[in-house]
Design a protein around this motif. Structure first.
Motif, PDB file in Angstrom:
ATOM      1  N   ALA A  96       0.843  -1.204   0.000  1.00 60.45           N
ATOM      2  CA  ALA A  96       0.000   0.000   0.000  1.00 60.45           C
ATOM      3  C   ALA A  96       0.877   1.253   0.000  1.00 60.45           C
ATOM      4  N   PRO A  97       1.788   1.357  -1.000  1.00 58.00           N
ATOM      5  CA  PRO A  97       2.710   2.493  -1.001  1.00 58.00           C
ATOM      6  C   PRO A  97       2.111   3.778  -1.564  1.00 58.00           C
ATOM      7  N   ILE A  98       0.989   3.679  -2.291  1.00 57.82           N
ATOM      8  CA  ILE A  98       0.411   4.848  -2.952  1.00 57.82           C
ATOM      9  C   ILE A  98      -0.913   5.199  -2.286  1.00 57.82           C
ATOM     10  N   GLY A  99      -1.072   6.477  -1.949  1.00 53.93           N
ATOM     11  CA  GLY A  99      -2.330   6.911  -1.349  1.00 53.93           C
ATOM     12  C   GLY A  99      -2.112   8.024  -0.352  1.00 53.93           C
ATOM     13  N   ALA A 100      -3.215   8.542   0.165  1.00 50.77           N
ATOM     14  CA  ALA A 100      -3.159   9.592   1.171  1.00 50.77           C
ATOM     15  C   ALA A 100      -2.804   8.995   2.531  1.00 50.77           C
ATOM     16  N   LYS A 101      -2.409   9.877   3.444  1.00 49.99           N
ATOM     17  CA  LYS A 101      -2.005   9.419   4.770  1.00 49.99           C
ATOM     18  C   LYS A 101      -3.158   8.745   5.498  1.00 49.99           C
ATOM     19  N   SER A 102      -4.374   9.252   5.300  1.00 47.15           N
ATOM     20  CA  SER A 102      -5.531   8.660   5.971  1.00 47.15           C
ATOM     21  C   SER A 102      -5.807   7.245   5.475  1.00 47.15           C
ATOM     22  N   HIS A 103      -5.444   6.950   4.232  1.00 39.93           N
ATOM     23  CA  HIS A 103      -5.666   5.606   3.702  1.00 39.93           C
ATOM     24  C   HIS A 103      -4.903   4.565   4.511  1.00 39.93           C
ATOM     25  N   LYS A 104      -3.764   4.975   5.058  1.00 37.32           N
ATOM     26  CA  LYS A 104      -2.964   4.021   5.821  1.00 37.32           C
ATOM     27  C   LYS A 104      -3.708   3.541   7.061  1.00 37.32           C
ATOM     28  N   ASN A 105      -4.562   4.397   7.632  1.00 40.46           N
ATOM     29  CA  ASN A 105      -5.309   3.986   8.820  1.00 40.46           C
ATOM     30  C   ASN A 105      -6.168   2.762   8.530  1.00 40.46           C
ATOM     31  N   PHE A 106      -6.761   2.730   7.335  1.00 36.79           N
ATOM     32  CA  PHE A 106      -7.582   1.575   6.949  1.00 36.79           C
ATOM     33  C   PHE A 106      -6.712   0.348   6.729  1.00 36.79           C
ATOM     34  N   HIS A 107      -5.625   0.507   5.976  1.00 42.90           N
ATOM     35  CA  HIS A 107      -4.731  -0.627   5.715  1.00 42.90           C
ATOM     36  C   HIS A 107      -4.104  -1.141   7.009  1.00 42.90           C
ATOM     37  N   LEU A 108      -3.719  -0.226   7.878  1.00 41.75           N
ATOM     38  CA  LEU A 108      -3.076  -0.631   9.121  1.00 41.75           C
ATOM     39  C   LEU A 108      -4.047  -1.377  10.030  1.00 41.75           C
ATOM     40  N   ALA A 109      -5.307  -0.983  10.016  1.00 46.85           N
ATOM     41  CA  ALA A 109      -6.300  -1.690  10.835  1.00 46.85           C
ATOM     42  C   ALA A 109      -6.449  -3.137  10.384  1.00 46.85           C
ATOM     43  N   ILE A 110      -6.424  -3.369   9.069  1.00 46.69           N
ATOM     44  CA  ILE A 110      -6.486  -4.742   8.553  1.00 46.69           C
ATOM     45  C   ILE A 110      -5.231  -5.503   8.958  1.00 46.69           C
ATOM     46  N   ALA A 111      -4.076  -4.864   8.819  1.00 44.08           N
ATOM     47  CA  ALA A 111      -2.813  -5.510   9.195  1.00 44.08           C
ATOM     48  C   ALA A 111      -2.796  -5.858  10.677  1.00 44.08           C
ATOM     49  N   GLU A 112      -3.325  -4.979  11.521  1.00 49.78           N
ATOM     50  CA  GLU A 112      -3.349  -5.245  12.963  1.00 49.78           C
ATOM     51  C   GLU A 112      -4.255  -6.426  13.295  1.00 49.78           C
ATOM     52  N   SER A 113      -5.382  -6.531  12.611  1.00 46.92           N
ATOM     53  CA  SER A 113      -6.270  -7.673  12.847  1.00 46.92           C
ATOM     54  C   SER A 113      -5.586  -8.987  12.482  1.00 46.92           C
ATOM     55  N   LEU A 114      -4.820  -8.988  11.403  1.00 49.65           N
ATOM     56  CA  LEU A 114      -4.073 -10.181  11.011  1.00 49.65           C
ATOM     57  C   LEU A 114      -2.962 -10.478  12.013  1.00 49.65           C
TER      58      LEU A 114
END
Length: 583
Positions: A96-114
């Motif tokens: 997930a290298p491309i996107g706005a800073k807020s997008h990382k919050n969504f990706h990081l939440a999925i990563a944390e659940s895993l």
């Protein structure tokens, strides 16, 4: 994460998840359902197997005493079945290298659940986290950050469109792919690749080299552009692209515009954009010679995870099993505010306070003076206090009831009981948090998707929208008062909050289950709906109906002709008989 905290998270989504172990007053079916939910919601992988077995043993003994041997045997069978399904710890590459800073919050939440399920996640991003997390390794590619290239409403005078930064995103994607870190990752061993959908098809060579299942992740709702790659039928008659700003139900003209727009996009992207991206990839020697085309590889996905709450979507849309809804996965119960901020919020009294934030993409200090002066005058006239997220320490002419802060724990602020209104830019994550915490919204859209988000929230009855061009003292004062005093808005957002929380499992547990499902089965091609691969005339039975119409018309014409000839013959014969009798 400890088992207790994991249970506490799931309590926010289902009342049965109490973790108390009490069964009095409930039927066996309810208790069985609770045990299923607790096991699914609270399992955290091999690291906590011993604790889990102790807990289940305790529940087994309780069941033996209360429900007898037969019921206990059924519970043990359920636990055994679920235990077999649990996926082993896997290594997951999350791109997930491309996107706005807020997008990382969504990706990081999925990563944390895993990571909480003991999976090892390597997250490739362009933004560095402030803290490290167990089982998550971040590969930070700051050179792929597109923030400074995003048009700013306050500096350019217009909202940004995807076309404004499309080529920048493509270039940044190739920069990320060519980086030493990314090249090294392609030599490692992973069990799964996930990548964020944001014009990032240039990352497909990674999937080709690793030869593992692939999952797509959209930080927004599922759009028509990616419906086919998600193996999900898209109906332009039900919902239109947010670029068109058309509301459901669509009129005949709306449906025509939606159909033409979707057809154009479905032709442009795979026929022009993707071949151009692939040519550039091969020219830079970043794509192997034996790699299939991007147009083929984009259909390799097993799942598509979307940032949407399905039970809150309007209109309700049909989805295939390959689409997983993870909207609200980053939402959590509010925690106590820092001491000084809590005292300030508590001191707002019965009037309460207002929270104003424009997100992370736009710098508030670049706001034109004409907007800032109107905001200050209106804030000074309010009995409520105002908490304003501002990127500088001070502000000239700041009223005494306004407090500035460079950073704020947004969900903790939204969950404070004295908060009356959330003034926001309308980002999808902010609106999900406002819904989760049940806070009415007054929106000031900055980017194109935010305009759509806020207009939809206004149509749903829990938000007001005020465009920057209409920002005057009278308009802003009236909008704030209406939003605070409108009981219907508060009732609607409270209802939506209940609907959002009322899910069989938390979004994290739901998303993790389906990701593990793909890992267990080494892909999930059996879930794919064949509709997206069918020609449109076959999908909608156009050829069938054409044949039916042609045959029907032919039969009608033939019948008419035969009837005409029969009547003509009868009339002629009748006339001749009458004439013969007269003669």
């Amino acid at each position: 994460m400890k088992r207790e905290s994991r249970c506490k998270e799931n309590q926010e989504y289902h009342p049965l998840w109490t973790g108390s172990g009490k069964t009095s007053g409930r039927s066996y079916e309810v208790f069985d359902a609770e045990l299923r939910g607790e096991y699914e919601g609270c399992k955290t992988g091999a690291a906590h197997e011993e604790e889990l077995l102790r807990t289940l043993s305790c529940r087994y003994q309780t069941t033996m005493r209360r429900y007898g041997v037969v019921a206990a045997a059924a519970v043990v069978a359920v636990v055994a079945t679920l235990a077999v399904q649990e996926a082993e710890a896997a290594r997951i590459l999350y791109l997930a290298p491309i996107g706005a800073k807020s997008h990382k919050n969504f990706h990081l939440a999925i990563a944390e659940s895993l990571a909480q399920n003991n999976h090892s996640v390597t997250l490739v991003t362009s933004f560095k986290s402030s803290q490290s997390r167990l089982n998550i390794q971040e590969v930070v590619l700051t050179e792929a950050d597109i923030t400074e290239h995003m048009p700013n409403l306050f500096t350019t005078g217009r909202a940004s469109f995807l076309a404004d930064v499309y080529q920048v995103m493509v270039d940044k994607c190739f920069i990320a792919l060519a980086s030493d870190q990314m090249q090294k990752l392609q030599t490692d061993k992973f069990d799964l690749v996930m990548y964020g959908l944001f014009n990032t098809e240039c990352l497909l060579p990674v999937v080709h080299r690793l030869k593992v299942p692939m999952i797509l992740v959209s930080n927004n709702v599922l759009t028509g552009t990616y419906s086919d790659t998600a193996y999900n039928p898209h109906f332009s008659s039900l919902t239109a692209s947010y670029f068109l700003e058309l509301a459901h139900p669509l009129t005949f003209t709306d449906r025509m515009m939606s159909a033409l727009f979707d057809s154009l996009v479905h032709w442009i992207y795979p026929s022009l954009a993707l071949p151009q991206m692939e040519s550039e990839c091969r020219a830079r020697q970043l794509c192997p010679d034996d790699m299939p085309s991007f147009s083929q590889m984009r259909y390799w996905s097993s799942l598509t995870i979307v940032n949407s709450v399905r039970t809150l979507e309007r209109p309700t849309l049909p989805y295939s099993p390959t689409v997983v809804h993870a909207g609200g996965i980053h939402c959590r119960p509010a925690q106590p505010l820092p001491t000084d901020l809590r005292e300030w919020a508590d001191g707002s009294g019965s009037a309460g306070f207002i929270f104003f934030s424009l997100g992370s993409l736009v710098k508030p200090s670049t706001m034109p003076e004409k907007y800032r002066s109107v905001l200050l005058k209106v804030f000074a006239s309010l009995e409520q206090r105002v908490l304003w997220k501002w990127d500088e320490e001070t502000m000239e002419g700041l009223p005494p009831n306004v407090r500035l802060s460079k950073w704020l724990p947004q969900q903790d602020v939204l969950g404070h009981p004295r908060l009356q209104l959330f003034m926001t830019h309308g980002g999808i994550l902010s609106l999900q948090e406002a819904t989760y915490h049940g806070v009415p919204v007054l929106g000031f859209p900055v980017h194109v998707d935010q305009k759509h988000n806020l207009n939809q929230a206004q149509r749903d009855g829990w938000a007001r929208v005020l465009y920057w061009d209409d920002l005057t003292f009278a308009n802003l004062s009236r909008s704030i008062m209406e939003a605070i005093q409108d009981s219907r808005m508060k009732e609607e957002v409270a209802r939506r909050s209940r609907v959002m929380r009322d899910q069989p499992v938390s979004p994290g547990a739901w998303t993790t289950y389906w990701i593990e499902y793909v890992i267990r089965h080494r892909g999930a091609t059996h879930l794919r709906c064949p509709a997206v691969l069918m020609p449109w005339y076959q999908l909608y039975n156009v050829d069938v109906w054409v044949v039916i119409m042609v045959v029907s018309v032919a039969v009608l014409l033939l019948t008419s002709y035969l009837t005409y000839k029969t009547l003509t013959c009868l009339i002629t014969r009748c006339c001749r008989t009458t004439k013969d009798k007269r003669e």
